[in-house]
Write a protein that holds these residues in place. Sequence first.
Motif, mmCIF file in Angstrom:
data_model
loop_
_atom_site.group_PDB
_atom_site.id
_atom_site.type_symbol
_atom_site.label_atom_id
_atom_site.label_comp_id
_atom_site.label_asym_id
_atom_site.label_seq_id
_atom_site.Cartn_x
_atom_site.Cartn_y
_atom_site.Cartn_z
ATOM 1 N N GLU A 89 30.147 10.462 11.430
ATOM 2 C CA GLU A 89 29.523 11.310 12.430
ATOM 3 C C GLU A 89 28.853 10.414 13.455
ATOM 4 O O GLU A 89 28.771 9.194 13.269
ATOM 5 C CB GLU A 89 28.497 12.239 11.761
ATOM 6 C CG GLU A 89 29.120 13.217 10.771
ATOM 7 C CD GLU A 89 28.092 14.167 10.181
ATOM 8 O OE1 GLU A 89 27.190 14.594 10.939
ATOM 9 O OE2 GLU A 89 28.178 14.468 8.985
ATOM 10 N N ARG A 90 28.346 10.999 14.534
ATOM 11 C CA ARG A 90 27.831 10.184 15.640
ATOM 12 C C ARG A 90 26.610 9.352 15.241
ATOM 13 O O ARG A 90 26.507 8.183 15.627
ATOM 14 C CB ARG A 90 27.515 11.071 16.848
ATOM 15 C CG ARG A 90 28.772 11.558 17.549
ATOM 16 C CD ARG A 90 28.471 12.461 18.722
ATOM 17 N NE ARG A 90 29.723 12.833 19.398
ATOM 18 C CZ ARG A 90 29.806 13.681 20.401
ATOM 19 N NH1 ARG A 90 28.708 14.273 20.860
ATOM 20 N NH2 ARG A 90 30.977 13.952 20.953
ATOM 21 N N TYR A 91 25.717 9.920 14.478
ATOM 22 C CA TYR A 91 24.541 9.143 14.083
ATOM 23 C C TYR A 91 24.941 8.001 13.163
ATOM 24 O O TYR A 91 24.308 6.936 13.162
ATOM 25 C CB TYR A 91 23.487 10.046 13.424
ATOM 26 C CG TYR A 91 23.740 10.381 11.974
ATOM 27 C CD1 TYR A 91 23.189 9.591 10.954
ATOM 28 C CD2 TYR A 91 24.523 11.471 11.608
ATOM 29 C CE1 TYR A 91 23.422 9.894 9.617
ATOM 30 C CE2 TYR A 91 24.764 11.778 10.282
ATOM 31 C CZ TYR A 91 24.207 10.986 9.289
ATOM 32 O OH TYR A 91 24.435 11.274 7.969
ATOM 33 N N GLN A 92 26.013 8.194 12.391
ATOM 34 C CA GLN A 92 26.492 7.127 11.518
ATOM 35 C C GLN A 92 27.160 6.017 12.330
ATOM 36 O O GLN A 92 26.991 4.837 12.036
ATOM 37 C CB GLN A 92 27.484 7.699 10.504
ATOM 38 C CG GLN A 92 26.866 8.662 9.502
ATOM 39 C CD GLN A 92 27.913 9.298 8.614
ATOM 40 O OE1 GLN A 92 28.912 9.827 9.098
ATOM 41 N NE2 GLN A 92 27.684 9.253 7.314
ATOM 42 N N GLY A 93 27.918 6.414 13.357
ATOM 43 C CA GLY A 93 28.527 5.417 14.229
ATOM 44 C C GLY A 93 27.479 4.593 14.942
ATOM 45 O O GLY A 93 27.610 3.366 15.072
ATOM 46 N N PHE A 94 26.417 5.271 15.405
ATOM 47 C CA PHE A 94 25.296 4.567 16.035
ATOM 48 C C PHE A 94 24.666 3.583 15.051
ATOM 49 O O PHE A 94 24.369 2.432 15.408
ATOM 50 C CB PHE A 94 24.259 5.580 16.511
ATOM 51 C CG PHE A 94 22.938 4.976 16.900
ATOM 52 C CD1 PHE A 94 22.809 4.291 18.097
ATOM 53 C CD2 PHE A 94 21.838 5.092 16.062
ATOM 54 C CE1 PHE A 94 21.581 3.721 18.457
ATOM 55 C CE2 PHE A 94 20.617 4.531 16.410
ATOM 56 C CZ PHE A 94 20.483 3.844 17.611
ATOM 57 N N SER A 95 24.464 4.002 13.819
ATOM 58 C CA SER A 95 23.853 3.147 12.799
ATOM 59 C C SER A 95 24.695 1.911 12.546
ATOM 60 O O SER A 95 24.173 0.786 12.449
ATOM 61 C CB SER A 95 23.677 3.926 11.489
ATOM 62 O OG SER A 95 22.884 5.069 11.666
ATOM 63 N N ILE A 97 16.195 18.625 12.826
ATOM 64 C CA ILE A 97 16.594 18.733 14.236
ATOM 65 C C ILE A 97 17.908 19.501 14.352
ATOM 66 O O ILE A 97 18.800 19.358 13.516
ATOM 67 C CB ILE A 97 16.741 17.320 14.858
ATOM 68 C CG1 ILE A 97 15.397 16.583 14.807
ATOM 69 C CG2 ILE A 97 17.231 17.410 16.301
ATOM 70 C CD1 ILE A 97 15.464 15.165 15.335
ATOM 71 N N ASP A 98 17.984 20.332 15.406
ATOM 72 C CA ASP A 98 19.203 21.097 15.648
ATOM 73 C C ASP A 98 20.397 20.146 15.780
ATOM 74 O O ASP A 98 20.330 19.135 16.497
ATOM 75 C CB ASP A 98 19.050 21.908 16.936
ATOM 76 C CG ASP A 98 20.305 22.702 17.267
ATOM 77 O OD1 ASP A 98 20.567 23.698 16.588
ATOM 78 O OD2 ASP A 98 21.022 22.273 18.202
ATOM 79 N N ARG A 99 21.492 20.467 15.115
ATOM 80 C CA ARG A 99 22.650 19.571 15.048
ATOM 81 C C ARG A 99 23.256 19.302 16.435
ATOM 82 O O ARG A 99 23.641 18.175 16.741
ATOM 83 C CB ARG A 99 23.709 20.176 14.120
ATOM 84 C CG ARG A 99 24.888 19.246 13.840
ATOM 85 C CD ARG A 99 25.877 19.918 12.906
ATOM 86 N NE ARG A 99 26.959 19.011 12.545
ATOM 87 C CZ ARG A 99 26.912 18.131 11.554
ATOM 88 N NH1 ARG A 99 25.809 18.021 10.816
ATOM 89 N NH2 ARG A 99 27.946 17.350 11.299
ATOM 90 N N ARG A 100 23.322 20.332 17.279
ATOM 91 C CA ARG A 100 23.917 20.139 18.594
ATOM 92 C C ARG A 100 23.070 19.208 19.455
ATOM 93 O O ARG A 100 23.596 18.366 20.177
ATOM 94 C CB ARG A 100 24.107 21.483 19.287
ATOM 95 C CG ARG A 100 25.274 22.301 18.728
ATOM 96 C CD ARG A 100 25.417 23.629 19.443
ATOM 97 N NE ARG A 100 24.241 24.470 19.259
ATOM 98 C CZ ARG A 100 24.086 25.680 19.793
ATOM 99 N NH1 ARG A 100 25.050 26.180 20.558
ATOM 100 N NH2 ARG A 100 23.001 26.393 19.567
ATOM 101 N N ARG A 101 21.758 19.361 19.376
ATOM 102 C CA ARG A 101 20.867 18.480 20.132
ATOM 103 C C ARG A 101 20.975 17.046 19.629
ATOM 104 O O ARG A 101 20.996 16.091 20.406
ATOM 105 C CB ARG A 101 19.418 18.961 20.014
ATOM 106 C CG ARG A 101 19.117 20.248 20.764
ATOM 107 C CD ARG A 101 17.667 20.643 20.598
ATOM 108 N NE ARG A 101 16.770 19.581 21.072
ATOM 109 C CZ ARG A 101 15.459 19.555 20.851
ATOM 110 N NH1 ARG A 101 14.891 20.521 20.116
ATOM 111 N NH2 ARG A 101 14.726 18.597 21.325
ATOM 112 N N ALA A 102 21.041 16.903 18.318
ATOM 113 C CA ALA A 102 21.159 15.564 17.734
ATOM 114 C C ALA A 102 22.467 14.900 18.168
ATOM 115 O O ALA A 102 22.491 13.715 18.528
ATOM 116 C CB ALA A 102 21.078 15.651 16.212
ATOM 117 N N ASN A 103 23.561 15.660 18.155
ATOM 118 C CA ASN A 103 24.857 15.098 18.549
ATOM 119 C C ASN A 103 24.859 14.689 20.016
ATOM 120 O O ASN A 103 25.453 13.673 20.389
ATOM 121 C CB ASN A 103 25.973 16.109 18.297
ATOM 122 C CG ASN A 103 26.459 16.088 16.862
ATOM 123 O OD1 ASN A 103 26.313 15.090 16.161
ATOM 124 N ND2 ASN A 103 27.023 17.198 16.406
ATOM 125 N N SER A 104 24.195 15.480 20.843
ATOM 126 C CA SER A 104 24.109 15.147 22.261
ATOM 127 C C SER A 104 23.354 13.836 22.469
ATOM 128 O O SER A 104 23.763 12.981 23.273
ATOM 129 C CB SER A 104 23.408 16.283 23.014
ATOM 130 O OG SER A 104 23.268 15.962 24.380
#
Length: 350
Positions: A269-275, A180-187
């Motif tokens: 990173e944001r996905y890690q914070g979410f996790s 997945i595109d990194r910018r889309r994932a971060n959003s």
Amino acid sequence: MDVSLGLFLQEIVSNPILAISVLLTLGVIFVNGWTDAPNAIATCISTRCMNVRPAIIMSAIFNFLGVLIMTHINASVASTISNMVDFGADTNMALVALCAALFSIVVYSVGASIFGIPTSESHSLIAGLTGAAIAIQGGIDGVNMDEWVKVLYGLVLSLILGFAIGWGISKLLTILCAGIDRRRANSFFKGAQIFAAAAMSFMHGAQDGQKFIGVLLLGVAFCNGQPDVSGAVIPVWLMLLCSTVMGVGTSVGGEKIIKSVGMDMVKLERYQGFSADLAGAFCILLSTVFGIPVSTTHTKTSAIMGVGAVKRISAINFSVVRDMLLTWVFTFPGCGLISFVMAKLFMMWF
């Protein structure tokens, strides 16, 4: 046992020891909101999903809702805290010892928070109650081991399960989002992490709020001449009182703790914070349902370590982890000893 608001106010006016107990309990709740609640939003701030003040306001609101809603649905944690120790048949001395326990918690927690070290108000509370019960009973007969053993379960659950679930969620997201595109994932994960931080704040209120509700119930029981809280039903006004004070405490801030937990320990990173937030919220939910008192600090930091370990173990700043572990290790004997000594002194004075 009558726990109506009208009778409670009458007893506060007529019994200064109860008034002191209530003020100390509310003080501990305030300190808990001030020192523990920032852990829930630390990762959300460190990944720049939210600014500090809006995140603190959000956390205060969801802490309030967590205490109010979860206590109404499942109050097993409050029951565990209320029944964990036995202060004996002399309810007047029991109320004095309870004051000493609460005083020791405030002293210990505020002292640690000055240095920006995440403290475990849960363990301070447990240690304080245990030290005071041992003091008044003259030995370990004041400890109900059938209930106290749940604390040990909580240690294992928060450390091992928090780490494992944090690692598992982060690893799964790494695989699923590989193309997945990194910018889309971060959003996407910006919104997802705000949701997870709100869930973590909600569960912090649900878990820690119940602990202090249990203490207030003990104080009311002692004032009524009852050595325990059997037959008591938690009233809505008590839930509102605890949730409001915790929410106000959260709104004070805790920027040092946010920095220690969210920025210094692991660079996320944001996905890690979410996790990490999702893992922490799930572990606390599981513990709350089964009446196991756990440290929200333990749970959140363990989840963060699990997330950081997905890439490499060296991603974890072990100097920060070491400081936290030392604080946790010293909480039980340190706060317990302060409580024991203060209980002996208070019983002599009163």
